[in-house]
Write a protein that holds these residues in place. Structure first.
Motif, PDB file in Angstrom:
ATOM      1  N   CYS A  72       6.373  49.385  23.559  1.00 46.38           N
ATOM      2  CA  CYS A  72       7.834  49.653  23.590  1.00 46.38           C
ATOM      3  C   CYS A  72       8.339  49.886  24.941  1.00 46.38           C
ATOM      4  N   ASP A  73       9.547  49.193  25.405  1.00 48.26           N
ATOM      5  CA  ASP A  73      10.188  49.160  26.770  1.00 48.26           C
ATOM      6  C   ASP A  73      11.224  50.160  27.171  1.00 48.26           C
ATOM      7  N   VAL A  74      12.095  50.499  25.683  1.00 50.06           N
ATOM      8  CA  VAL A  74      13.036  51.310  25.873  1.00 50.06           C
ATOM      9  C   VAL A  74      13.382  51.831  24.718  1.00 50.06           C
ATOM     10  N   LEU A  75      13.464  53.375  24.640  1.00 48.84           N
ATOM     11  CA  LEU A  75      14.142  54.040  23.438  1.00 48.84           C
ATOM     12  C   LEU A  75      15.468  54.257  23.503  1.00 48.84           C
ATOM     13  N   ILE A  76      16.346  53.860  22.429  1.00 46.63           N
ATOM     14  CA  ILE A  76      17.630  54.273  22.334  1.00 46.63           C
ATOM     15  C   ILE A  76      17.812  55.709  21.477  1.00 46.63           C
ATOM     16  N   ASP A  77      18.294  56.711  22.094  1.00 48.89           N
ATOM     17  CA  ASP A  77      18.422  57.918  21.253  1.00 48.89           C
ATOM     18  C   ASP A  77      19.939  58.219  20.940  1.00 48.89           C
ATOM     19  N   LEU A  78      19.907  58.366  19.420  1.00 51.86           N
ATOM     20  CA  LEU A  78      21.376  58.505  18.979  1.00 51.86           C
ATOM     21  C   LEU A  78      20.977  59.563  17.951  1.00 51.86           C
ATOM     22  N   ARG A  97      11.412  53.850  28.775  1.00 57.88           N
ATOM     23  CA  ARG A  97      12.801  54.108  29.294  1.00 57.88           C
ATOM     24  C   ARG A  97      13.760  54.597  28.279  1.00 57.88           C
ATOM     25  N   PRO A  98      14.066  55.607  28.546  1.00 57.31           N
ATOM     26  CA  PRO A  98      15.103  56.335  27.666  1.00 57.31           C
ATOM     27  C   PRO A  98      16.664  56.101  27.985  1.00 57.31           C
ATOM     28  N   ILE A 125      18.823  56.275  31.289  1.00 57.28           N
ATOM     29  CA  ILE A 125      20.433  56.622  31.357  1.00 57.28           C
ATOM     30  C   ILE A 125      20.800  57.322  30.346  1.00 57.28           C
ATOM     31  N   ILE A 126      21.699  58.342  30.573  1.00 64.65           N
ATOM     32  CA  ILE A 126      22.106  59.297  29.745  1.00 64.65           C
ATOM     33  C   ILE A 126      23.521  59.000  29.707  1.00 64.65           C
ATOM     34  N   ALA A 127      24.510  58.531  28.676  1.00 59.03           N
ATOM     35  CA  ALA A 127      25.913  58.022  28.909  1.00 59.03           C
ATOM     36  C   ALA A 127      26.726  58.949  27.693  1.00 59.03           C
ATOM     37  N   PRO A 128      27.392  59.839  27.988  1.00 56.46           N
ATOM     38  CA  PRO A 128      28.200  60.589  27.143  1.00 56.46           C
ATOM     39  C   PRO A 128      29.185  59.760  26.343  1.00 56.46           C
ATOM     40  N   ALA A 249      23.328  48.969  28.988  1.00 60.48           N
ATOM     41  CA  ALA A 249      22.331  50.250  29.436  1.00 60.48           C
ATOM     42  C   ALA A 249      21.009  49.880  29.248  1.00 60.48           C
ATOM     43  N   VAL A 250      20.580  49.219  28.101  1.00 62.25           N
ATOM     44  CA  VAL A 250      19.134  49.078  27.917  1.00 62.25           C
ATOM     45  C   VAL A 250      18.575  47.880  28.878  1.00 62.25           C
ATOM     46  N   GLU A 251      19.597  46.856  29.470  1.00 54.59           N
ATOM     47  CA  GLU A 251      19.182  46.093  30.332  1.00 54.59           C
ATOM     48  C   GLU A 251      19.078  46.618  31.640  1.00 54.59           C
ATOM     49  N   THR A 252      20.137  47.531  32.148  1.00 52.63           N
ATOM     50  CA  THR A 252      19.954  48.179  33.187  1.00 52.63           C
ATOM     51  C   THR A 252      18.754  49.012  33.620  1.00 52.63           C
ATOM     52  N   ALA A 253      18.492  49.758  32.475  1.00 51.14           N
ATOM     53  CA  ALA A 253      17.282  50.742  32.403  1.00 51.14           C
ATOM     54  C   ALA A 253      15.791  50.033  32.908  1.00 51.14           C
ATOM     55  N   MET A 254      16.038  48.992  32.556  1.00 54.69           N
ATOM     56  CA  MET A 254      14.730  48.081  32.727  1.00 54.69           C
ATOM     57  C   MET A 254      14.525  47.887  34.299  1.00 54.69           C
ATOM     58  N   LYS A 255      15.685  47.969  34.880  1.00 58.65           N
ATOM     59  CA  LYS A 255      15.648  47.491  36.554  1.00 58.65           C
ATOM     60  C   LYS A 255      15.692  49.143  37.383  1.00 58.65           C
ATOM     61  N   LEU A 256      15.617  50.190  36.792  1.00 61.54           N
ATOM     62  CA  LEU A 256      16.140  51.178  37.461  1.00 61.54           C
ATOM     63  C   LEU A 256      14.641  52.194  37.391  1.00 61.54           C
TER      64      LEU A 256
END
Ligand code: NDP
Ligand SMILES: O=C(O)C1=N[C@H](C(=O)O)C[C@H](O)C1
Length: 268
Positions: A72-78, A97-98, A125-128, A249-256
């Protein structure tokens, strides 16, 4: 990232936002949904759950197990304020990457999670709020507060929401506080005849939380000046409003290789 496909898992996949995020991920050609995690549907496939896309992707109740069985590359937490931080820590532990929409994080949580991201050199990335209109509402509010420092925030949400004030209201107050000196507003001798009547106090700015069935996510920022008021309002009338922001955010997290707090910091 081994190739251009981003492998995504979603915690809270069975919730209101999670279900929308599942649809977004499965309809984005360069994303691959690898697992869903919630409290109810562990052991099932998405295709067996009413209202979910017809994909044979497994659901889990245990995030460690999901990560140990799937790359897994990215976890989206909701999910919710109680579990969001724990899920981020587990993701970091597994090199994932969360991207987090869950609200209720304290400033200390954000600081401590930033330190973990930095140590692991993992983007996060945490985005309210992921809705572009809400980001603009916050940015315009910050601009206005420089000239009109007397301000109150009224946030309005559906009555299933757990946290108050909303993450968006807190982020709005934080952004305003960057240009506004802390100050008491209203009459110096004012008294609350009913406790809570004036709302929460953030450096003298008042924040009011309305919870009613029928609402989705709405916020007004009201500024008062001599002989005038200015109201900046945003309405999310549907949860699809948050999906382009989550995709970005998912795309950007991969570059951060650090944690970013707030979508305003990654949009051009
Ligand atoms: N940043 C943004 O733009 C937005 C953020 N939000 C935030 O997203 C979060 C979710 O909102 P919403 O979808 O409305 O809430 P829901 O209650 O509809 O969904 C939350 C889901 O998380 C599940 N869950 C709870 N605990 C766990 C756990 N330990 N592991 C896995 N899943 C778990 C819940 O299951 P169960 O019900 O069984 O407990 C539920 O399915 C909230 O914090 C909200 O504030 C919402 C909208 C936009
Ligand atoms: O719980 C919600 O619904 C929302 N939560 C976020 C918040 O707390 O600001 C974002 C949006 O307002 C919807």
């Amino acid at each position: 990232m081994s190739n251009s496909i981003i492998k995504v898992a979603i915690t809270g996949a069975g919730g209101k936002m999670g279900m929308e995020a599942v649809k977004m991920v499965t309809s984005t050609p360069h994303f691959q949904l690898v697992a869903g995690i919630d409290t109810q549907n562990g052991g099932k496939l998405f295709s067996e759950i009413p209202g979910m896309p017809n994909v044979d992707v497994p659901m889990y109740t245990d995030l460690h197990k999901a990560f140990s069985e799937h790359e897994c590359d990215v976890l989206i937490d909701l999910t919710n304020p109680k579990f969001g931080r724990k899920h981020m820590e587990i993701a970091f532990e597994h090199g994932v990457r969360p991207v987090v929409g869950t609200t209720g994080f304290t400033e200390k949580d954000v600081e401590e999670l930033s330190a973990i991201a930095e140590e692991k050199a993992l983007g996060a990335i945490i985005a309210p709020n992921f809705a572009i209109g809400a980001i603009l509402m916050m940015k315009f509010s910050q601009m206005a507060a420089k000239y009109l420092p007397d301000v109150e925030i009224i946030e309005m949400h559906h009555d299933r929401k757990l946290d108050a004030p909303s993450g968006t209201a807190i982020k709005t107050a934080q952004l305003i506080s960057e240009v506004r000196e802390p100050k008491q507003q209203g009459h110096e001798d004012e008294k609350e005849e009913l406790p809570g009547a004036k709302g929460a106090d953030y450096q003298g700015m008042r924040i009011h939380s309305v919870r009613l069935p029928g609402l989705v996510a709405h916020q007004e920022v009201i500024f008062g000046g001599i002989g005038q008021t200015l109201t900046i309002r945003h309405d999310s009338i549907d949860r699809t409003s948050f999906m382009p922001g989550i995709r970005l955010a998912v795309e950007t997290a991969m570059k951060l290789d650090v944690l970013v707090y707030g979508l305003e910091n990654i949009i051009e």
